[in-house]
Design a protein around this motif. Structure first.
Motif, PDB file in Angstrom:
ATOM      1  N   GLU A   1       0.364   5.883  15.348  1.00  0.00           N
ATOM      2  CA  GLU A   1      -1.065   5.629  15.563  1.00  0.00           C
ATOM      3  C   GLU A   1      -1.387   4.150  15.370  1.00  0.00           C
ATOM      4  O   GLU A   1      -2.162   3.558  16.130  1.00  0.00           O
ATOM      5  CB  GLU A   1      -1.908   6.484  14.602  1.00  0.00           C
ATOM      6  N   GLU A   2      -0.775   3.528  14.364  1.00  0.00           N
ATOM      7  CA  GLU A   2      -1.000   2.107  14.111  1.00  0.00           C
ATOM      8  C   GLU A   2      -0.516   1.258  15.295  1.00  0.00           C
ATOM      9  O   GLU A   2      -1.190   0.328  15.720  1.00  0.00           O
ATOM     10  CB  GLU A   2      -0.276   1.684  12.828  1.00  0.00           C
ATOM     11  N   GLN A   3       0.646   1.602  15.845  1.00  0.00           N
ATOM     12  CA  GLN A   3       1.170   0.869  16.997  1.00  0.00           C
ATOM     13  C   GLN A   3       0.280   1.051  18.222  1.00  0.00           C
ATOM     14  O   GLN A   3       0.028   0.112  18.964  1.00  0.00           O
ATOM     15  CB  GLN A   3       2.598   1.308  17.308  1.00  0.00           C
TER      16      GLN A   3
ATOM     17  N   ASN B   1       0.853  -1.180   0.000  1.00  0.00           N
ATOM     18  CA  ASN B   1       0.000   0.000   0.000  1.00  0.00           C
ATOM     19  C   ASN B   1       0.894   1.235   0.000  1.00  0.00           C
ATOM     20  O   ASN B   1       1.677   1.433   0.910  1.00  0.00           O
ATOM     21  CB  ASN B   1      -0.899  -0.019   1.244  1.00  0.00           C
ATOM     22  N   SER B   2       0.771   2.068  -1.030  1.00  0.00           N
ATOM     23  CA  SER B   2       1.638   3.230  -1.157  1.00  0.00           C
ATOM     24  C   SER B   2       1.182   4.400  -0.290  1.00  0.00           C
ATOM     25  O   SER B   2       1.846   5.413  -0.226  1.00  0.00           O
ATOM     26  CB  SER B   2       1.728   3.660  -2.622  1.00  0.00           C
ATOM     27  N   LYS B   3       0.070   4.274   0.368  1.00  0.00           N
ATOM     28  CA  LYS B   3      -0.443   5.330   1.235  1.00  0.00           C
ATOM     29  C   LYS B   3       0.492   5.513   2.429  1.00  0.00           C
ATOM     30  O   LYS B   3       0.981   4.549   3.013  1.00  0.00           O
ATOM     31  CB  LYS B   3      -1.843   4.930   1.710  1.00  0.00           C
ATOM     32  N   LYS B   4       0.755   6.745   2.795  1.00  0.00           N
ATOM     33  CA  LYS B   4       1.633   7.036   3.924  1.00  0.00           C
ATOM     34  C   LYS B   4       0.973   6.560   5.216  1.00  0.00           C
ATOM     35  O   LYS B   4      -0.180   6.840   5.486  1.00  0.00           O
ATOM     36  CB  LYS B   4       1.913   8.535   4.005  1.00  0.00           C
ATOM     37  N   LYS B   5       1.747   5.812   5.998  1.00  0.00           N
ATOM     38  CA  LYS B   5       1.218   5.256   7.242  1.00  0.00           C
ATOM     39  C   LYS B   5       1.614   6.121   8.428  1.00  0.00           C
ATOM     40  O   LYS B   5       2.707   6.679   8.463  1.00  0.00           O
ATOM     41  CB  LYS B   5       1.770   3.848   7.485  1.00  0.00           C
ATOM     42  N   ASN B   6       0.730   6.187   9.388  1.00  0.00           N
ATOM     43  CA  ASN B   6       1.040   6.809  10.664  1.00  0.00           C
ATOM     44  C   ASN B   6       1.421   5.656  11.601  1.00  0.00           C
ATOM     45  O   ASN B   6       0.561   5.046  12.230  1.00  0.00           O
ATOM     46  CB  ASN B   6      -0.165   7.589  11.191  1.00  0.00           C
ATOM     47  N   TYR B   7       2.709   5.346  11.655  1.00  0.00           N
ATOM     48  CA  TYR B   7       3.174   4.182  12.401  1.00  0.00           C
ATOM     49  C   TYR B   7       2.908   4.292  13.897  1.00  0.00           C
ATOM     50  O   TYR B   7       2.606   3.312  14.554  1.00  0.00           O
ATOM     51  CB  TYR B   7       4.663   3.940  12.144  1.00  0.00           C
TER      52      TYR B   7
ATOM     53  N   THR C   1      -1.654  -1.952  20.152  1.00  0.00           N
ATOM     54  CA  THR C   1      -1.453  -2.166  21.594  1.00  0.00           C
ATOM     55  C   THR C   1      -2.796  -2.261  22.306  1.00  0.00           C
ATOM     56  O   THR C   1      -2.997  -3.142  23.149  1.00  0.00           O
ATOM     57  CB  THR C   1      -0.602  -1.027  22.189  1.00  0.00           C
ATOM     58  N   ILE C   2      -3.723  -1.385  21.957  1.00  0.00           N
ATOM     59  CA  ILE C   2      -5.054  -1.412  22.585  1.00  0.00           C
ATOM     60  C   ILE C   2      -5.766  -2.721  22.258  1.00  0.00           C
ATOM     61  O   ILE C   2      -6.327  -3.375  23.143  1.00  0.00           O
ATOM     62  CB  ILE C   2      -5.892  -0.193  22.139  1.00  0.00           C
ATOM     63  N   LEU C   3      -5.733  -3.135  20.981  1.00  0.00           N
ATOM     64  CA  LEU C   3      -6.369  -4.407  20.596  1.00  0.00           C
ATOM     65  C   LEU C   3      -5.681  -5.584  21.289  1.00  0.00           C
ATOM     66  O   LEU C   3      -6.338  -6.500  21.775  1.00  0.00           O
ATOM     67  CB  LEU C   3      -6.311  -4.592  19.080  1.00  0.00           C
ATOM     68  N   GLY C   4      -4.352  -5.560  21.323  1.00  0.00           N
ATOM     69  CA  GLY C   4      -3.604  -6.641  21.955  1.00  0.00           C
ATOM     70  C   GLY C   4      -3.907  -6.766  23.442  1.00  0.00           C
ATOM     71  O   GLY C   4      -4.084  -7.873  23.960  1.00  0.00           O
ATOM     72  N   ASN C   5      -3.979  -5.643  24.126  1.00  0.00           N
ATOM     73  CA  ASN C   5      -4.295  -5.670  25.560  1.00  0.00           C
ATOM     74  C   ASN C   5      -5.677  -6.251  25.805  1.00  0.00           C
ATOM     75  O   ASN C   5      -5.878  -7.043  26.728  1.00  0.00           O
ATOM     76  CB  ASN C   5      -4.203  -4.264  26.160  1.00  0.00           C
ATOM     77  N   ARG C   6      -6.632  -5.859  24.968  1.00  0.00           N
ATOM     78  CA  ARG C   6      -7.989  -6.417  25.132  1.00  0.00           C
ATOM     79  C   ARG C   6      -7.983  -7.912  24.833  1.00  0.00           C
ATOM     80  O   ARG C   6      -8.619  -8.691  25.542  1.00  0.00           O
ATOM     81  CB  ARG C   6      -8.982  -5.699  24.228  1.00  0.00           C
TER      82      ARG C   6
END
Length: 195
Positions: free
Chosen positions: A66-68, A58-64, A72-77
């Motif tokens: 925000e993604e991390q 995906n060539s779209k610029k990522k906000n790393y 982390t929130i999903l992983g903790n849940r």
């Protein structure tokens, strides 16, 4: 407290309770549905039911950052759901990842025969189907070290009211053509000195 001035009461509140969540954090938390342990289901899948997920670049610029934060929130849940589920089953789990991520797994629990098992939890907000997850070399070495005692639990629909847990076992101890490992990050260490 009835005799306190407004200023004294306000000082008490601000020093006793943490700051309110920011709008950004608040909206993320509101995305989660509440669940009860009765709604959590343990599912059986076979590797034949899984398709490898070939992601296109995906060539779209990522906000790393925000993604991390989101991961982390999903992983903790996901870890909380698995820990609560293992507790409900009476497996006497310990949530190792709360104290440290140095062990290479998230939860130390027990199987039906009371043998120790080492659980690495991966969470996804998607339903059962195509998914991917990140896996560190340290986690991989831990999987090889513990063999059949090591399990990866995938928590599907982690944000929903009826999350589903799949124990995929340890996919690294047997040949598995459905699993594709893609290197995505390299650590480069340098030791420089002045000339």
């Amino acid at each position: 407290m009835r005799n306190w001035s407004i200023e004294k009461f306000a000082t008490f509140l601000y020093s006793t309770y943490p700051k309110a969540p920011t709008k950004e954090n608040k909206s993320e938390e509101q995305d989660f549905s509440t669940y009860t342990l009765e709604d959590v289901k343990f599912i059986n899948l076979t590797y034949n039911q899984i398709q490898t997920n070939h992601n296109k670049n995906n060539s779209k610029k990522k906000n790393y950052e925000e993604e991390q934060r989101r991961k982390t929130i999903l992983g903790n849940r996901g870890e909380k759901i698995v820990f609560d589920y293992e507790t409900k089953l009476g497996h006497n789990p310990k949530h190792i990842a709360i104290e440290s991520d140095a062990e290479g797994y998230d939860i130390l629990s027990h199987d039906k025969e009371d043998n120790e098992i080492y659980i690495e939890v991966k969470a996804t907000s998607t339903k059962i189907g195509k998914f991917s997850f990140y896996y560190t070399e340290h986690e991989h070495q831990t999987a090889l070290k513990y063999g059949d005692k090591y399990h990866i639990y995938i928590v599907f629909d982690v944000k929903g009211s009826s999350p589903q847990i799949w124990d995929m076992g340890n996919p690294f101890i047997h040949s598995n053509h459905r699993l594709e490992l893609l290197p995505v990050l390299y650590k480069i260490e340098l030791n420089t000195k002045k000339l």
